[in-house]
Design a protein around this motif. Sequence first.
Motif, PDB file in Angstrom:
ATOM      1  N   ALA A 214       0.832  -1.205   0.000  1.00  0.00           N
ATOM      2  CA  ALA A 214       0.000   0.000   0.000  1.00  0.00           C
ATOM      3  C   ALA A 214       0.868   1.257   0.000  1.00  0.00           C
ATOM      4  N   GLU A 217       2.110   1.737  -3.408  1.00  0.00           N
ATOM      5  CA  GLU A 217       0.966   2.039  -4.262  1.00  0.00           C
ATOM      6  C   GLU A 217       0.573   3.509  -4.121  1.00  0.00           C
ATOM      7  N   GLN A 218       0.568   3.974  -2.900  1.00  0.00           N
ATOM      8  CA  GLN A 218       0.234   5.362  -2.633  1.00  0.00           C
ATOM      9  C   GLN A 218       1.217   6.301  -3.342  1.00  0.00           C
ATOM     10  N   THR A 235      -7.378   9.623  -3.139  1.00  0.00           N
ATOM     11  CA  THR A 235      -7.337   8.367  -3.882  1.00  0.00           C
ATOM     12  C   THR A 235      -7.109   8.465  -5.389  1.00  0.00           C
TER      13      THR A 235
ATOM     14  N   TRP B  96      -8.019   0.089   1.320  1.00  0.00           N
ATOM     15  CA  TRP B  96      -7.720  -0.229  -0.071  1.00  0.00           C
ATOM     16  C   TRP B  96      -8.573  -1.425  -0.492  1.00  0.00           C
ATOM     17  N   PHE B 121      -7.591  -2.591   4.685  1.00  0.00           N
ATOM     18  CA  PHE B 121      -7.916  -3.292   3.447  1.00  0.00           C
ATOM     19  C   PHE B 121      -9.335  -3.842   3.499  1.00  0.00           C
TER      20      PHE B 121
END
Lengths: 236, 236
Positions: A214, A217-218, A235, B96, B121
């Motif tokens: 994550a 990904e961010q 997002t 996420w 998540f």
Amino acid sequence: MTHMRPSATPPDDVDRGIPEATIARLPIYLRALTGLAERGMRTASSEQLAAATGVNSAKLRKDLSYLGSYGTRGVGYDVEYLRYQIAREIGVTEDWPVLIVGIGNLGQALSNYGGFSSRGFRIVALLDGDPARVGEQLGDLVISSMDDLDSIVAREAVSIAVIATPGSAAQGVVDRLVAAGVTSILNFAPSVLTVPPGVDVRKVDLSIELQILAYHEQRKAHGGTQLAVSDEVVTL
Amino acid sequence: MTHMRPSATPPDDVDRGIPEATIARLPIYLRALTGLAERGMRTASSEQLAAATGVNSAKLRKDLSYLGSYGTRGVGYDVEYLRYQIAREIGVTEDWPVLIVGIGNLGQALSNYGGFSSRGFRIVALLDGDPARVGEQLGDLVISSMDDLDSIVAREAVSIAVIATPGSAAQGVVDRLVAAGVTSILNFAPSVLTVPPGVDVRKVDLSIELQILAYHEQRKAHGGTQLAVSDEVVTL
DNA sequence: AGGAGTTTGTGAACGCGAGAACAAAATCCA
DNA sequence: TGGATTTTGTTCTCGCGTTCACAAACTCCT
């Protein structure tokens, strides 16, 4: 290697002190070699092994050199021979008995997983702290009570255990395992375990792995420096 | 941290380039802080956090310093504030969406695992390549076909996927995931995955972890140099 | 107010692992 | 046979991460 090498090497011989990073890769090489052997390949170069494992070939050669000089210059490595040498180094030429504690979703999944026997392990017992589960049949094993821990460890000569309990139960289970003589533990519970010296613990934590993903990904998402992390995450 | 620091820091600011090793520990700190907060602790020193996480206190302080100066000398760290800052840094202040491919034993166990939602998540879809499984209800999700991959990824804005298929299917699944737009993958299948640049893969391999334990266990057993690995299998 | 006690943040030293690069050793071919 | 080619084993260098140690900054108590 039972006989002495006469020359300059210090008394504690060859395989003293294989780096931890190398040890962590030996299983990868082992698996790749098994695959190559199944496909009938008799010999493999470090480049081929590198391609099959995703490891840099120089690093791979250095790793293998810690085990001894098992390659042939100009030729490569004998697949079957190297496979055996690595298996011997890791210690999986024979199966290790393993027990699993905590037969919830994950524990069941692990006990059903077929890949163990081919990789040097054999599940010999399933234990659960819930008396209601004791006696339940799972595959060809029956769930045992925690009370039988000592006798099972003694009878099967177990030194490796897997913990798949909830986090709150993990430390208590570890203490009992250690008291029973277990000296290696694979922990799936999300908690920090305390063990006496001489006992190894490795941790597998799903949430941590996802959180690491994550993070990256961010960073991919709002590409530049931080953008507008402020209120709810945007997002995009 | 929204306001500029006037002094010597280069233009690209604070959180550029947090070391990978630090990132891998942030989730551990996050979990520890959550635990401390639940037990009502308002503030915590680096020594206390070190004890709770098993990480050296100096390392912990240096890790936290990469995020900014969130501690107070002589006092420690504000638990709730630090917890939020780490969650923000990791990117888990909101959930996420995650999808799981391969609903065998492990996939089911993962889909039943409750710890996700509290850790950032939310499982939004289960996919399986076996048409016979499609439509099956599991918890509050229904197993989808691989054919629906693109539409699911688009609809739910999925960027993270978990692979729990057999090793033989993994690369094919990865290719489809990447094509659909997934850029982070957690791989439980025992195979080396090839992905284009920009896609992150993390691997969790049970057998490898056990084999690393076996190596050390073997060393514990015959303490000295090797002893009598000999009988049968002499091969060499 | 001021000194004693705490605890953070960080500079510096150190050790380990990664990768490049090359010499040594084996094969292949003319 | 001997030179060209392949590929290993190893040396060297570099960068990253860990740890120590300490000054700076804050609180608490008198």
